[in-house]
Design a protein around this motif. Structure first.
Motif, PDB file in Angstrom:
ATOM      1  N   TYR A 292     -48.291  63.149  16.160  1.00  0.00           N
ATOM      2  CA  TYR A 292     -48.539  63.840  17.431  1.00  0.00           C
ATOM      3  C   TYR A 292     -49.499  63.032  18.299  1.00  0.00           C
ATOM      4  O   TYR A 292     -50.305  62.245  17.799  1.00  0.00           O
ATOM      5  CB  TYR A 292     -49.122  65.231  17.178  1.00  0.00           C
ATOM      6  CG  TYR A 292     -48.077  66.269  16.827  1.00  0.00           C
ATOM      7  CD1 TYR A 292     -47.709  67.252  17.734  1.00  0.00           C
ATOM      8  CD2 TYR A 292     -47.455  66.254  15.587  1.00  0.00           C
ATOM      9  CE1 TYR A 292     -46.753  68.213  17.420  1.00  0.00           C
ATOM     10  CE2 TYR A 292     -46.491  67.197  15.253  1.00  0.00           C
ATOM     11  CZ  TYR A 292     -46.146  68.173  16.177  1.00  0.00           C
ATOM     12  OH  TYR A 292     -45.196  69.100  15.859  1.00  0.00           O
ATOM     13  N   SER A 293     -49.412  63.266  19.597  1.00  0.00           N
ATOM     14  CA  SER A 293     -50.312  62.615  20.554  1.00  0.00           C
ATOM     15  C   SER A 293     -51.464  63.523  20.952  1.00  0.00           C
ATOM     16  O   SER A 293     -52.388  63.088  21.641  1.00  0.00           O
ATOM     17  CB  SER A 293     -49.538  62.211  21.808  1.00  0.00           C
ATOM     18  OG  SER A 293     -48.522  61.287  21.486  1.00  0.00           O
TER      19      SER A 293
ATOM     20  N   ALA B 221     -56.888  65.036  12.189  1.00  0.00           N
ATOM     21  CA  ALA B 221     -56.361  64.005  11.293  1.00  0.00           C
ATOM     22  C   ALA B 221     -54.944  64.325  10.844  1.00  0.00           C
ATOM     23  O   ALA B 221     -54.078  63.438  10.775  1.00  0.00           O
ATOM     24  CB  ALA B 221     -57.281  63.848  10.083  1.00  0.00           C
ATOM     25  N   ALA B 222     -54.685  65.601  10.548  1.00  0.00           N
ATOM     26  CA  ALA B 222     -53.359  66.001  10.081  1.00  0.00           C
ATOM     27  C   ALA B 222     -52.299  65.791  11.153  1.00  0.00           C
ATOM     28  O   ALA B 222     -51.194  65.305  10.866  1.00  0.00           O
ATOM     29  CB  ALA B 222     -53.382  67.467   9.643  1.00  0.00           C
TER      30      ALA B 222
ATOM     31  N   ILE C  98     -44.270  70.487  22.069  1.00  0.00           N
ATOM     32  CA  ILE C  98     -43.456  69.942  23.155  1.00  0.00           C
ATOM     33  C   ILE C  98     -43.469  68.418  23.079  1.00  0.00           C
ATOM     34  O   ILE C  98     -44.361  67.830  22.464  1.00  0.00           O
ATOM     35  CB  ILE C  98     -43.955  70.393  24.551  1.00  0.00           C
ATOM     36  CG1 ILE C  98     -45.380  69.873  24.817  1.00  0.00           C
ATOM     37  CG2 ILE C  98     -43.879  71.908  24.688  1.00  0.00           C
ATOM     38  CD1 ILE C  98     -45.844  70.060  26.248  1.00  0.00           C
ATOM     39  N   GLU C  99     -42.469  67.804  23.703  1.00  0.00           N
ATOM     40  CA  GLU C  99     -42.406  66.345  23.826  1.00  0.00           C
ATOM     41  C   GLU C  99     -42.356  65.985  25.304  1.00  0.00           C
ATOM     42  O   GLU C  99     -41.670  66.649  26.088  1.00  0.00           O
ATOM     43  CB  GLU C  99     -41.149  65.791  23.148  1.00  0.00           C
ATOM     44  CG  GLU C  99     -41.253  65.637  21.654  1.00  0.00           C
ATOM     45  CD  GLU C  99     -40.069  64.872  21.089  1.00  0.00           C
ATOM     46  OE1 GLU C  99     -40.175  64.368  19.959  1.00  0.00           O
ATOM     47  OE2 GLU C  99     -39.029  64.781  21.781  1.00  0.00           O
TER      48      GLU C  99
ATOM     49  N   TYR D 142     -44.135  61.608  23.654  1.00  0.00           N
ATOM     50  CA  TYR D 142     -45.435  62.078  23.183  1.00  0.00           C
ATOM     51  C   TYR D 142     -45.296  63.536  22.738  1.00  0.00           C
ATOM     52  O   TYR D 142     -44.732  64.356  23.453  1.00  0.00           O
ATOM     53  CB  TYR D 142     -46.469  61.969  24.307  1.00  0.00           C
ATOM     54  CG  TYR D 142     -46.691  60.556  24.807  1.00  0.00           C
ATOM     55  CD1 TYR D 142     -47.654  59.744  24.223  1.00  0.00           C
ATOM     56  CD2 TYR D 142     -45.928  60.047  25.864  1.00  0.00           C
ATOM     57  CE1 TYR D 142     -47.869  58.447  24.684  1.00  0.00           C
ATOM     58  CE2 TYR D 142     -46.135  58.752  26.323  1.00  0.00           C
ATOM     59  CZ  TYR D 142     -47.108  57.958  25.724  1.00  0.00           C
ATOM     60  OH  TYR D 142     -47.312  56.675  26.178  1.00  0.00           O
ATOM     61  N   LYS D 143     -45.839  63.842  21.568  1.00  0.00           N
ATOM     62  CA  LYS D 143     -45.723  65.186  21.005  1.00  0.00           C
ATOM     63  C   LYS D 143     -47.075  65.907  21.036  1.00  0.00           C
ATOM     64  O   LYS D 143     -48.102  65.325  20.687  1.00  0.00           O
ATOM     65  CB  LYS D 143     -45.217  65.134  19.562  1.00  0.00           C
ATOM     66  CG  LYS D 143     -43.804  64.621  19.415  1.00  0.00           C
ATOM     67  CD  LYS D 143     -43.226  64.950  18.039  1.00  0.00           C
ATOM     68  CE  LYS D 143     -43.992  64.285  16.914  1.00  0.00           C
ATOM     69  NZ  LYS D 143     -43.322  64.543  15.614  1.00  0.00           N
TER      70      LYS D 143
END
Length: 237
Positions: free
Chosen positions: A33-34, A26-27, A201-202, A2-3
């Motif tokens: 991304y999460s 939206a972007a 971060i992930e 998850y980003k």
């Protein structure tokens, strides 16, 4: 994985913001991304919130950007928006605040003009996390009489997508030398910015709240995104 991008702005909170909260959500959802942390410039900085308003109404106006983003996030599967703030304590010197709540801000109008060390102490006492934002960025508007280092911060951005490689490297060195929490942020103001996707971060598990975000950062249970690549903390240091 998850980003999450930990440093974003909107035109509903930041005077320098280009895109709306809805456009930013939206972007980032489109970019895979999460979630994002909305860190608009706080009401004592480069804000679009009128300073003529009474304190609680200023806080309400400031929170509206986050609230709009959180509402927009419901249109996307598994996308979460967190509230944050970017607080300027001198020209060109700012901190990112995670974990503050509206009630806390209502009750502490003194933070508008607080000494930065007293502010850090108050924030930490109330469970917030304090991160130095792009501390070694050199711009013509900087107050160079104020040190780039902020000893009372919990951590520092080691990668900011709008910093130079040398500025990011200085931040990385500072974090390594002082055992601070390393973070990464896009510092994005425009939903059309090509830097979306480079920072953040992930995590292996979805982050559902600001408290969880703070716990993840404190425990080091994440990977750092820099220039669009993912690094474990062992690889970073």
């Amino acid at each position: 994985m998850y980003k999450y991008d930990l440093h974003t702005h909107t035109n509903a909170g930041s005077l320098c913001g280009v895109s709306s909260p809805e456009e930013m959500v939206a972007a980032y959802a489109k970019a895979g991304y999460s979630g994002i942390v909305i860190t608009d410039h706080f009401i004592c900085g480069n804000t679009c919130v009128p300073r003529s308003l009474e304190w609680t109404k200023r806080i309400d106006a400031y929170f509206s950007a986050y609230e709009r983003a959180a509402k927009a996030a419901k249109e996307f599967k598994d996308f979460t928006v967190f509230f944050g703030a970017e607080y300027a304590y001198a020209a060109g010197h700012e901190i990112l605040i995670y974990g503050a709540e509206k009630k806390f801000l209502y009750e502490h109008p003194e933070i508008e003009n607080a000494d930065i060390f007293a502010l850090c102490e108050l924030l930490k006492k109330n469970g917030c996390l304090v991160i130095s934002a792009h501390p070694f960025r050199e711009r013509e508007y900087n107050d160079f009489s104020v040190p780039a280092e902020l000893p009372c911060a919990d951590g520092t951005e080691i990668y900011n997508s709008h910093n130079s490689d040398s500025e990011n490297q200085r931040a990385l060195n500072y974090v390594a030398e002082n055992s601070l929490i390393p973070t990464s942020g896009g510092d994005i103001h425009d939903a059309a910015d090509r830097n979306i996707g480079l920072a953040g971060i992930e995590t292996e598990k979805k982050i559902k709240s600001s408290d969880e975000l703070i716990s993840v950062l404190r425990a080091g249970n994440y990977r750092v995104l820099a220039k669009g690549k993912s690094f474990s903390l062992n690889e970073v240091f």
